[in-house]
Design an enzyme around this catalytic site. Structure first.
Site, PDB file in Angstrom:
ATOM      1  N   LYS A 124      50.329 -50.681 -54.709  1.00 43.62           N
ATOM      2  CA  LYS A 124      50.990 -51.957 -54.993  1.00 43.62           C
ATOM      3  C   LYS A 124      49.903 -52.919 -55.217  1.00 43.62           C
ATOM      4  CE  LYS A 124      54.924 -50.802 -52.095  1.00 43.62           C
ATOM      5  NZ  LYS A 124      55.850 -51.170 -50.913  1.00 43.62           N
ATOM      6  N   ASP A 136      42.994 -43.321 -50.290  1.00 46.36           N
ATOM      7  CA  ASP A 136      44.260 -43.848 -50.374  1.00 46.36           C
ATOM      8  C   ASP A 136      44.408 -44.989 -51.589  1.00 46.36           C
ATOM      9  OD1 ASP A 136      46.961 -45.323 -50.013  1.00 46.36           O
ATOM     10  OD2 ASP A 136      46.791 -44.966 -47.889  1.00 46.36           O
ATOM     11  N   THR A 176      37.920 -30.768 -51.026  1.00 45.96           N
ATOM     12  CA  THR A 176      38.542 -31.309 -49.664  1.00 45.96           C
ATOM     13  C   THR A 176      39.694 -30.541 -49.533  1.00 45.96           C
ATOM     14  OG1 THR A 176      39.886 -33.064 -50.611  1.00 45.96           O
ATOM     15  CG2 THR A 176      37.527 -33.603 -50.314  1.00 45.96           C
ATOM     16  N   GLU A 177      40.581 -30.634 -48.226  1.00 48.33           N
ATOM     17  CA  GLU A 177      41.858 -29.919 -47.944  1.00 48.33           C
ATOM     18  C   GLU A 177      42.776 -30.549 -48.985  1.00 48.33           C
ATOM     19  OE1 GLU A 177      39.450 -30.065 -44.194  1.00 48.33           O
ATOM     20  OE2 GLU A 177      39.901 -31.690 -45.648  1.00 48.33           O
ATOM     21  N   TYR A 178      42.765 -31.722 -49.393  1.00 47.10           N
ATOM     22  CA  TYR A 178      43.833 -32.384 -50.249  1.00 47.10           C
ATOM     23  C   TYR A 178      43.454 -31.738 -51.633  1.00 47.10           C
ATOM     24  CZ  TYR A 178      45.610 -36.026 -47.421  1.00 47.10           C
ATOM     25  OH  TYR A 178      46.414 -36.785 -46.552  1.00 47.10           O
ATOM     26  N   GLU A 187      35.408 -41.585 -40.458  1.00 45.38           N
ATOM     27  CA  GLU A 187      36.938 -41.462 -40.470  1.00 45.38           C
ATOM     28  C   GLU A 187      37.652 -42.212 -39.335  1.00 45.38           C
ATOM     29  OE1 GLU A 187      40.707 -41.019 -41.110  1.00 45.38           O
ATOM     30  OE2 GLU A 187      39.315 -39.928 -42.188  1.00 45.38           O
ATOM     31  N   ASN A 231      36.241 -48.271 -38.830  1.00 48.13           N
ATOM     32  CA  ASN A 231      36.674 -48.678 -39.913  1.00 48.13           C
ATOM     33  C   ASN A 231      35.496 -48.733 -40.961  1.00 48.13           C
ATOM     34  OD1 ASN A 231      37.940 -50.404 -41.866  1.00 48.13           O
ATOM     35  ND2 ASN A 231      39.525 -50.562 -40.495  1.00 48.13           N
ATOM     36  N   GLU A 256      30.346 -40.069 -46.175  1.00 46.88           N
ATOM     37  CA  GLU A 256      31.697 -39.774 -46.683  1.00 46.88           C
ATOM     38  C   GLU A 256      32.411 -40.706 -45.968  1.00 46.88           C
ATOM     39  OE1 GLU A 256      34.885 -36.436 -47.692  1.00 46.88           O
ATOM     40  OE2 GLU A 256      33.468 -36.218 -46.323  1.00 46.88           O
ATOM     41  N   ASP A 307      42.682 -37.215 -57.264  1.00 45.91           N
ATOM     42  CA  ASP A 307      43.707 -36.772 -58.351  1.00 45.91           C
ATOM     43  C   ASP A 307      44.782 -37.765 -58.707  1.00 45.91           C
ATOM     44  OD1 ASP A 307      45.293 -37.332 -56.050  1.00 45.91           O
ATOM     45  OD2 ASP A 307      46.854 -35.997 -56.563  1.00 45.91           O
TER      46      ASP A 307
END
Length: 215
Positions: A122, A118, A191-193, A69, A96, A44, A154
Site C-alpha cells: 500500500k 515485507d 532462504t526458507e521463503y 530480526e 528493529n 542481514e 519474489d
C-alpha cells in the site's frame, strides 16, 4: 506474514546471550572485538528463521555475519540453527532495523543483505519498505565507502520499486537477475521463503548495488 506466537521465545533468547547479543549498543564500533578478528562484517536485515545467514556463515568462515530480526518468535528458529552449528562468525540481534545506528559505527559494515523483505504494497506504507530512501540513508551511515546492498525478492512490484529507489538515491547497479534460479549465478544460498516460492514456480529477482565514492 502471520506470526505464530511463541510465549517461551523471550526466555530462550535470554538463555543464549553468547548467540543473541542482548546489549548490542555496547559493541558499537567494537564488533570485531566480539568476533576476535578483523574480518569484514556483513549483516542481514530481516534474517527470519536463519537459513540464509547460517548457510553464508558456514560457507564463508572468513566473514563475520550478524543476523537482525525484529520478532522474537521468528529469531528463535535462527537461534536453534546457531546452537546446532555453533558458528564463531555468526551472531544475532533481536532489534528493529531503524536502530542500526545505535549498534553500528560509521563504516563498520561492508555489506547488507535484504532477503524477501515485507513488500508493504500500500502506498501509505511506502516508508516502511526497507529500500525506501530513509533506510538507504541509514545504511549509508554504517557502511564502508562503496558499501554494498544485495537484495532478493519474489515480489516483482517491490523489485521494480527498489530499482527506482536505488537509482534515485544514486546507487550503482552492479548485478541484476530477473530470474535468479534460471541464471548462471553461482553460490546462491536460499532462504526458507525462497525455497517455498521457487517450488511454487515463482520467479526470484536479485540485484546488487553499491554506494558511489564519497566526494
Amino acid at each position: 506474514m502471520r506470526l505464530r506466537n511463541k510465549p517461551w521465545a523471550k526466555e530462550k533468547i535470554a538463555a543464549y546471550p553468547q548467540y543473541v547479543i542482548s546489549n548490542p549498543e555496547q559493541y558499537k564500533g567494537r564488533w570485531r572485538e566480539l568476533f576476535r578478528n578483523d574480518n569484514p562484517i556483513h549483516i542481514e536485515i530481516g534474517t527470519g528463521k536463519g537459513q540464509f545467514i547460517t548457510g553464508m556463515a558456514k560457507a564463508n568462515p572468513h566473514i563475520n555475519y550478524i543476523g537482525i530480526e525484529l520478532y522474537e518468535s521468528v529469531i528463535v528458529s535462527a537461534l536453534d540453527k546457531l546452537i546446532e552449528h555453533d558458528l564463531p562468525n555468526l551472531r544475532l540481534l533481536n532489534i528493529n532495523a531503524k536502530d542500526l545506528m545505535n549498534v553500528f559505527a560509521a563504516g563498520e559494515v561492508e555489506r547488507i543483505y535484504l532477503n524477501f523483505s515485507d513488500p508493504w504494497p500500500k502506498k501509505r506504507h511506502e516508508k516502511r519498505r526497507l529500500t525506501y530512501r530513509s533506510f538507504l540513508e541509514l545504511y549509508e551511515q554504517i557502511l564502508v565507502e562503496e558499501g554494498e546492498i544485495h537484495f532478493k525478492t519474489d515480489n516483482q512490484g517491490l523489485f521494480e520499486y527498489s530499482l527506482v529507489s536505488f537509482s534515485q538515491y544514486g546507487l550503482v547497479l552492479t548485478y541484476v537477475s530477473l530470474d535468479l534460479h534460471r541464471s548462471n549465478f553461482v553460490g546462491n544460498i536460499m532462504t526458507e521463503y525462497e525455497e517455498k516460492f521457487a517450488a511454487q514456480g515463482n520467479r526470484i529477482y536479485r540485484c546488487e548495488v553499491k554506494y558511489p565514492p564519497k566526494k
